[in-house]
Write an enzyme that holds these catalytic residues in place. Structure first.
Site, PDB file in Angstrom:
ATOM      1  N   HIS A 252       0.814  -1.230   0.000  1.00 35.46           N
ATOM      2  CA  HIS A 252       0.000   0.000   0.000  1.00 35.46           C
ATOM      3  C   HIS A 252       0.839   1.268   0.000  1.00 35.46           C
ATOM      4  CE1 HIS A 252       0.332  -0.024   4.543  1.00 35.46           C
ATOM      5  NE2 HIS A 252       0.346   1.271   4.330  1.00 35.46           N
TER       6      HIS A 252
ATOM      7  N   ASP B  34      -0.546  -7.567   1.398  1.00 33.55           N
ATOM      8  CA  ASP B  34       0.027  -6.224   1.488  1.00 33.55           C
ATOM      9  C   ASP B  34       1.539  -6.323   1.677  1.00 33.55           C
ATOM     10  OD1 ASP B  34       0.332  -3.517   1.664  1.00 33.55           O
ATOM     11  OD2 ASP B  34      -0.533  -3.309   3.670  1.00 33.55           O
TER      12      ASP B  34
ATOM     13  N   SER C 112       3.942   2.420   8.289  1.00 29.21           N
ATOM     14  CA  SER C 112       3.589   1.426   7.274  1.00 29.21           C
ATOM     15  C   SER C 112       4.816   0.907   6.545  1.00 29.21           C
ATOM     16  CB  SER C 112       2.640   2.047   6.245  1.00 29.21           C
ATOM     17  OG  SER C 112       1.373   2.267   6.797  1.00 29.21           O
ATOM     18  N   GLY C 113       4.815  -0.393   6.283  1.00 25.64           N
ATOM     19  CA  GLY C 113       5.918  -1.003   5.553  1.00 25.64           C
ATOM     20  C   GLY C 113       7.111  -1.371   6.409  1.00 25.64           C
TER      21      GLY C 113
END
Length: 437
Positions: A247, A292, A388-389
């Site tokens: 994402h 994801d 995120s990530g």
């Protein structure tokens, strides 16, 4: 939610007025007292000087020997294989028992570097680390280490049979030691080339975050859009590949627009690289957050060091039970919708079973087999926007594995809304198919 520290007032103790004593110093007593003070100061200086001179120093050795009561397996050649990891842990535990019992607290750590075949068993190559006074010589310490090992071979039955004639011990410097350890993933080192144990990452958390120190999370990267700054976290899994969330690339998949930086601050970075390639999972679904996961390849490789190092990928069979202690790191906000942080922060959280996470009062069946929940059911500690990530990592005998990728969650640190991570073990074959790792 902000928490205000409660100030605890000190207990009021009754004040006691002590009777003043009459001064009785005469010249003789004063002279004796002065001499006594001078003597004490002299002794103190002597002690300090002794410890400064005798300051401990790190000594490193490459040990090689043959173990004759096991047979070589093909997977011993792959450092990420379960067989190599389990056998390495067994050998390292054995070395720890030998030297911790007899080494006077001088043994620090050992790491297996390589297992190779031998017609009579398996050849072991490993790094041994010790702390001795800086005045000691490398050769004298070497003889001491050999004596301890040979005595252990005589008096104690060991789980692995070491061939005494095959044992070789070679002194190495810190640069050579670091280069050897670079062949292993997930090892953290301090700037002074000492191992950083898992216990150093203690829970000193405020609002679910804690500032990290140099070398504590050397695989953490910041993914940045040129002109727009930090967007996501990522994890270094080789000297060219980063693992992150799909994402992160919803708006822009053009690798020429991205850079990756390493170090505990975004500005200034310790290392900076352009991104050369982006691979998003073919079956990523933005509506359900399934699959994801993405990979970013650096345009030029990074050199491993104490501040830039790769994390280990887990075996596809790894299963962490609920309440396993894990760490999440990132440059994200420390409150919902807050700004990106320039300094890397960390939080200790716990894994939460999928059955609990899928309850109707939690995420009501939204957690798929490719997802992993972690945090606390009461909230308070969590990843947030901008993380995120980034990595969710697990310590196994001071070797760190990435078990999750920060993926999604409802707001940040809410009760019954823990963080949801991509379960890396489910994508082990996909990662290998794209990177060869």
């Amino acid at each position: 939610m902000m928490y205000t520290p409660v100030e605890l007032s000190e207990a009021e103790y009754p004040r006691v007025d002590y009777q003043r004593r009459q001064q009785f110093w005469d010249p003789i007593r004063l002279a004796l007292f002065t001499l006594a003070i001078v003597a004490v100061i002299g002794i103190a200086i002597g002690i300090v000087t002794h410890f400064v001179v005798e300051d401990d120093k790190s000594f490193y050795y490459l040990a090689s020997f043959k173990v004759t009561n096991i047979r070589y397996k093909e997977n011993y050649g792959m450092k990420s294989s379960r067989e190599f990891i389990e056998k390495s842990h067994q050998i390292e535990r054995m070395m720890s028992r030998i030297f911790r019992r007899s080494g006077g607290g001088r043994f620090i750590k050992s790491h297996v570097i390589k297992l190779s075949p031998n017609e009579d068993g398996v050849n072991i190559f490993m790094v041994l680390m010790f702390r001795y006074p800086s005045t000691d010589s490398v050769e004298r310490i070497k003889k001491r280490i050999e004596r301890i090992l040979y005595q252990s071979l005589k008096i104690r039955p060991l789980p692995l049979t070491i061939s005494k004639p095959s044992f070789r011990l070679t002194p190495i410097d810190s640069r050579k030691m670091r280069n050897l350890l670079n062949s292993r993933c997930g090892i953290r080192m301090t700037p002074s080339n000492m191992p950083l144990p898992a216990s150093s990452s203690t829970e000193r958390i405020v609002q679910g975050r804690e500032t990290a120190t140099d070398g504590e999370w050397p695989w953490q990267a910041s993914l940045q859009l040129i002109g727009s700054g930090h967007q996501c976290g990522a994890s270094l899994i080789s000297n060219t590949w980063l693992l992150t969330a799909a994402h992160c690339f919803r708006k822009n998949k053009d690798p020429s627009q991205w850079i990756a930086t390493f170090g505990t601050t975004i500005t200034p970075p310790a290392v900076k690289r352009r991104v050369g390639k982006i691979i998003v999972h073919e079956n990523y679904h933005r509506d359900t957050n399934d699959n994801d996961i993405a990979l970013a390849q650096l345009a030029t490789r990074v050199e491993f060091s104490n501040v830039v190092q790769r994390v280990c990928l887990p075996d596809s069979s790894i299963k962490l039970p609920p309440k396993t202690s894990v760490f999440v790191t990132g440059f994200g906000s420390i409150v919902d919708d807050g700004p990106t942080q320039n300094t890397l922060r960390q939080a200790r959280i716990e894994t939460i079973g999928t059955d609990v996470c899928n309850r109707t009062d939690v995420y009501d069946g939204l957690i798929t087999p490719g997802m992993l929940c972690a945090g606390f059911m009461e909230g308070k500690v969590d990843a947030c926007k901008g993380d995120s990530g980034g990595p969710l990592v697990y310590d196994n005998h001071d070797i760190w594995y990435i078990v999750g990728i920060v993926s999604w969650g409802q707001s940040c640190a809410l009760p019954k809304r823990p963080g949801v991570y991509t379960r890396v073990s489910k994508y082990r074959k996909w990662i290998a198919s794209k990177t060869g790792i």
